[in-house]
Enzyme design. Sequence first.
Site, PDB file in Angstrom:
ATOM      1  N   ASP A 182       0.872  -1.213   0.073  1.00  0.00           N
ATOM      2  CA  ASP A 182      -0.153   0.201  -0.001  1.00  0.00           C
ATOM      3  C   ASP A 182       0.784   1.247  -0.036  1.00  0.00           C
ATOM      4  O   ASP A 182       0.266   2.377  -0.041  1.00  0.00           O
ATOM      5  CB  ASP A 182      -1.158  -0.062   1.174  1.00  0.00           C
ATOM      6  CG  ASP A 182      -0.468  -0.132   2.442  1.00  0.00           C
ATOM      7  OD1 ASP A 182       0.792   0.004   2.601  1.00  0.00           O
ATOM      8  OD2 ASP A 182      -1.193  -0.042   3.524  1.00  0.00           O
ATOM      9  N   GLU A 222      -1.466  -5.349   8.318  1.00  0.00           N
ATOM     10  CA  GLU A 222      -0.843  -4.822   9.344  1.00  0.00           C
ATOM     11  C   GLU A 222      -1.569  -5.150  10.567  1.00  0.00           C
ATOM     12  O   GLU A 222      -2.533  -4.957  10.994  1.00  0.00           O
ATOM     13  CB  GLU A 222      -0.958  -3.396   9.154  1.00  0.00           C
ATOM     14  CG  GLU A 222       0.137  -2.730   8.014  1.00  0.00           C
ATOM     15  CD  GLU A 222       0.193  -1.369   8.161  1.00  0.00           C
ATOM     16  OE1 GLU A 222      -0.210  -0.752   9.019  1.00  0.00           O
ATOM     17  OE2 GLU A 222       0.824  -0.672   6.986  1.00  0.00           O
ATOM     18  N   GLU A 225       8.707  -3.941  10.930  1.00  0.00           N
ATOM     19  CA  GLU A 225       9.206  -2.875  10.433  1.00  0.00           C
ATOM     20  C   GLU A 225       9.553  -2.133  11.361  1.00  0.00           C
ATOM     21  O   GLU A 225       8.917  -1.839  12.537  1.00  0.00           O
ATOM     22  CB  GLU A 225       8.207  -2.134   9.623  1.00  0.00           C
ATOM     23  CG  GLU A 225       8.450  -0.678   8.959  1.00  0.00           C
ATOM     24  CD  GLU A 225       7.583  -0.086   8.167  1.00  0.00           C
ATOM     25  OE1 GLU A 225       6.805  -0.909   7.741  1.00  0.00           O
ATOM     26  OE2 GLU A 225       7.748   1.207   7.749  1.00  0.00           O
ATOM     27  N   ASP A 244      -0.904  -5.958  -0.166  1.00  0.00           N
ATOM     28  CA  ASP A 244      -1.158  -5.262   1.129  1.00  0.00           C
ATOM     29  C   ASP A 244      -3.013  -5.208   0.992  1.00  0.00           C
ATOM     30  O   ASP A 244      -3.299  -4.939   0.216  1.00  0.00           O
ATOM     31  CB  ASP A 244      -0.741  -4.146   1.243  1.00  0.00           C
ATOM     32  CG  ASP A 244       0.428  -3.929   1.927  1.00  0.00           C
ATOM     33  OD1 ASP A 244       0.364  -4.905   3.043  1.00  0.00           O
ATOM     34  OD2 ASP A 244       1.242  -2.967   1.990  1.00  0.00           O
ATOM     35  N   LYS A 280      -1.151  -9.208   2.715  1.00  0.00           N
ATOM     36  CA  LYS A 280      -0.087  -8.838   3.944  1.00  0.00           C
ATOM     37  C   LYS A 280      -1.211  -7.937   4.672  1.00  0.00           C
ATOM     38  O   LYS A 280      -1.885  -7.092   3.883  1.00  0.00           O
ATOM     39  CB  LYS A 280       1.048  -8.047   3.611  1.00  0.00           C
ATOM     40  CG  LYS A 280       1.777  -7.522   4.960  1.00  0.00           C
ATOM     41  CD  LYS A 280       3.026  -7.035   4.570  1.00  0.00           C
ATOM     42  CE  LYS A 280       3.279  -5.791   3.944  1.00  0.00           C
ATOM     43  NZ  LYS A 280       2.631  -4.573   4.729  1.00  0.00           N
TER      44      LYS A 280
HETATM   45  O1  KIV Z   1       3.558  -0.954   1.746  1.00  0.00           O
HETATM   46  C1  KIV Z   1       4.745  -1.380   1.683  1.00  0.00           C
HETATM   47  O2  KIV Z   1       5.121  -1.330   0.783  1.00  0.00           O
HETATM   48  C2  KIV Z   1       5.218  -2.354   3.063  1.00  0.00           C
HETATM   49  C3  KIV Z   1       6.702  -2.430   3.042  1.00  0.00           C
HETATM   50  C4  KIV Z   1       7.409  -1.250   3.155  1.00  0.00           C
HETATM   51  C5  KIV Z   1       6.744  -3.623   4.016  1.00  0.00           C
HETATM   52  O3  KIV Z   1       4.496  -2.503   3.669  1.00  0.00           O
END
Ligand code: KIV
Length: 271
Positions: A54, A125, A188, A93, A123
């Site tokens: 994202d 968070e 992170e 994401d 993915k």
């Molecule tokens: O959105 C993204 O690019 C990320 C990475 C920085 C891990 O979450």
Amino acid sequence: MTGHNQQITAPQITVPQFHGFKQAGHKICVVTAYDYPTALLVDAAGVDAILVGDSLAMAVQGHSSTLPVSLDEMIYHAEMVGRAVRHALVVVDMPFPSNHLGPYKAVESAGRILKETRCHAVKLEGGADQADVIKALVTAGIPVMAHCGLRPQSVHVLGGYKVQRNEAQLMADARAAEEAGAFAMVLECIPAELAARISASVGIPTIGIGAGAGTDGQVLVINDLLGITSGYVPRFVKAYADLKSTITTAVGQYCDDVRAGKFPGPEQTFK
Ligand code: KIV
């Protein structure tokens, strides 16, 4: 373009292979991509996974945080990446707040990502707070990479993009994500020693960004890696190229040639 695809002979990397990578001590290389030509290039370069992050809200759309990007926009970009990739595992994401609306809605959103793109995993968070969502997604057959430590989608709660040092919380998040069925996790902005301890205490691979060299792999945003970041560059970034100068120089030369009547020349002209 198809010629590029045909050059890739290595087989498609799978989610179960990620566990093997950790056990074998193979450092996992992940980079972001948001479009077809970039995905072709990074896949050909041999990364293990591509993240349609994202971060596209900042890297591509020009926003000042990751919050504005929508699910439809993530799918639009993920579809381009999925179409290009033959080798790497592609992770997409879940944009804010798609994983915070309960497990049912999260499965609906992640299901769209897998159905409408050719990507392989999502993915999100979160750690302990997202355990029920991770379980629901994995039960539905959707592989999940968790994202612990600094969570950019929570920037307003955190008051900025700060290094995360709460060891008890971070350990609990990492263990909860693994127990819930996540196949890997991003760590992170965590002090290196703590990130290494977390990596040693979980069985799934950890992918670090700003988390030192002791994680099982690394991820970088492609704009940062190539030196085309517009604006602030975090301390944890290493640019492996200076494409900003390369691009501005090339475009400047084109403008000079057009204005001097040197382009198009005889080679670019039909008789
Ligand atoms: O959105 C993204 O690019 C990320 C990475 C920085 C891990 O979450």
